[in-house]
Design a protein around this motif. Structure first.
Motif, mmCIF file in Angstrom:
data_model
loop_
_atom_site.group_PDB
_atom_site.id
_atom_site.type_symbol
_atom_site.label_atom_id
_atom_site.label_comp_id
_atom_site.label_asym_id
_atom_site.label_seq_id
_atom_site.Cartn_x
_atom_site.Cartn_y
_atom_site.Cartn_z
ATOM 1 N N UNK A 1 -8.995 -7.851 -24.745
ATOM 2 C CA UNK A 1 -9.026 -8.788 -23.627
ATOM 3 C C UNK A 1 -8.489 -10.153 -24.044
ATOM 4 N N UNK A 2 -7.855 -10.820 -23.102
ATOM 5 C CA UNK A 2 -7.581 -12.239 -23.260
ATOM 6 C C UNK A 2 -8.829 -13.000 -22.863
ATOM 7 N N UNK A 3 -8.694 -14.242 -22.421
ATOM 8 C CA UNK A 3 -9.874 -15.003 -21.993
ATOM 9 C C UNK A 3 -10.593 -14.302 -20.839
ATOM 10 N N UNK B 1 -3.372 -10.534 -18.568
ATOM 11 C CA UNK B 1 -2.519 -11.111 -17.542
ATOM 12 C C UNK B 1 -1.107 -11.404 -18.033
ATOM 13 N N UNK B 2 -0.729 -10.835 -19.181
ATOM 14 C CA UNK B 2 0.610 -11.050 -19.721
ATOM 15 C C UNK B 2 0.731 -12.192 -20.701
ATOM 16 N N UNK B 3 -0.395 -12.834 -21.044
ATOM 17 C CA UNK B 3 -0.334 -14.022 -21.893
ATOM 18 C C UNK B 3 0.285 -13.757 -23.257
ATOM 19 N N UNK B 4 -0.070 -12.613 -23.878
ATOM 20 C CA UNK B 4 0.450 -12.356 -25.217
ATOM 21 C C UNK B 4 1.914 -11.944 -25.214
ATOM 22 N N UNK B 5 2.436 -11.634 -24.031
ATOM 23 C CA UNK B 5 3.842 -11.249 -23.914
ATOM 24 C C UNK B 5 4.735 -12.424 -23.543
ATOM 25 N N UNK B 6 4.120 -13.542 -23.205
ATOM 26 C CA UNK B 6 4.899 -14.696 -22.735
ATOM 27 C C UNK B 6 5.611 -15.379 -23.888
ATOM 28 N N UNK C 1 -3.901 -23.014 -16.683
ATOM 29 C CA UNK C 1 -2.703 -22.463 -17.312
ATOM 30 C C UNK C 1 -2.761 -20.945 -17.476
ATOM 31 N N UNK C 2 -3.927 -20.345 -17.216
ATOM 32 C CA UNK C 2 -4.047 -18.897 -17.326
ATOM 33 C C UNK C 2 -3.335 -18.210 -16.160
#
Length: 256
Positions: free
Chosen positions: A183-185, A251-256, A215-216
C-alpha cells in the motif's frame, strides 16, 4: 463477486485497527472464520464481538506480542488448521539515518520484518503438511520507492518484498501461495501520525499536512477497505495462479 472463502480459516496480525481490522472484516463478510492477533486485547475483543454479530462467523482473539518468539510459537499452535495468514503488524519508526538509533531500528524490525519471517516459518510448515494455504504479506510502498526520511521502513519493506518473492517463487510446489501487497499512504492512525510529523519537519506548519495529502492521487490517502478488498481477492481461489509477486496499491504514486 463471491470469493468462495466461506468456511475458510484466516489469521490476521495487527488486527486491532487500520488495514488489519479492515481485512478481518472483509474476510468475515466473505464467511471466513477469523483469528485476530495483536497486543491490544480490548480492541480485539470489540472487533471480534462485532464480527460475530454482524456476519455470524467465528471470531477468535489472540493477545500476543509478535516480537516475542514464545508468543509466536503459542499463536501458531493455537491456529493449527489455517487456510490464510495475513502478516500485517508493524510499527517501524520514521526518520533519517541519524534520527533512528540502533535500538529503535531493531525494535521496529523485530515486529515487522522478523515477525513476518518467523510467523511465516511456523505457519508455512503446518500448511505444507496439509498441502495448501495462502500467506499474504502486507508490506508497503516505501520498499520500492525508497525514502530518506523513512530509511528503516524502506529497508525493512524491501527485505520483505525479497522474502515474499523468494518464498513465493517456489511455494506452489508445496501447495502454498505467498503474495505481497504494497500500500501507499492509507488513512490509518499510524500513517496520519507519520504524515503529521513529516509536515511539521518540513515547514513547522499545520497546513503542510493538508498540502501533503492534496498531492496524493484523488487528493487523499487510500481507505483501509480498499487495501483489504485486494487482500481478500488475493486470498481467494479467484487468484489461484498468483504467487511470488507483490501488488502495489498506491494510486500510481510509485510509477510517477
Amino acid at each position: 463477486m463471491d470469493l468462495n472463502l466461506r468456511g475458510k480459516s484466516a489469521l490476521v496480525t495487527g488486527a486491532s485497527k487500520g488495514i488489519g481490522a479492515a481485512t478481518a472484516e472483509v474476510l468475515a463478510e466473505e464467511g471466513c472464520e477469523v483469528h485476530l492477533a495483536a497486543r491490544g486485547a480490548p480492541a480485539l475483543e470489540d472487533l471480534a464481538r462485532r464480527l460475530r454479530v454482524t456476519y455470524g462467523v467465528g471470531a477468535h482473539v489472540h493477545p500476543v506480542d509478535l516480537r516475542r518468539s514464545e508468543d509466536l510459537a503459542r499463536l501458531a499452535a493455537d491456529v493449527p488448521d489455517l487456510d490464510i495468514l495475513v502478516n500485517n503488524a508493524g510499527d517501524i519508526p520514521g526518520g533519517s539515518l541519524d534520527a533512528v538509533d540502533g535500538r529503535a531500528w531493531r525494535h521496529g524490525w523485530d515486529l515487522k520484518v522478523f515477525g513476518y519471517v518467523d510467523l511465516t516459518r511456523l505457519i508455512y510448515a503446518r500448511m505444507k503438511t496439509r498441502g495448501h494455504g495462502v500467506i499474504i504479506n502486507n508490506i508497503g510502498m516505501a520498499g520500492e520507492r525508497a525514502d530518506f526520511d523513512y530509511i528503516a521502513g524502506s529497508s525493512g519493506n524491501a527485505a520483505l518484498m525479497a522474502f515474499t518473492r523468494a518464498l513465493g517463487g517456489r511455494s506452489l510446489g508445496d501447495g502454498i501461495r505467498v503474495v505481497g501487497v504494497n500500500p501507499g499512504p492509507v488513512a490509518t492512525e499510524r500513517i496520519l501520525t507519520l504524515l503529521d510529523a513529516s509536515a511539521r519537519s518540513r515547514s513547522g506548519a499545520e497546513s503542510a499536512y493538508t498540502e501533503l495529502t492534496a498531492a496524493f492521487p484523488r487528493g487523499r490517502a487510500a481507505a483501509p477497505r480498499e487495501v483489504a478488498d485486494l487482500i481478500a481477492f488475493i486470498a481467494s481461489d479467484r487468484s489461484a495462479y498468483t504467487s511470488g509477486v507483490v501488488f502495489t496499491i498506491d494510486g500510481g504514486m510509485s510509477a510517477a
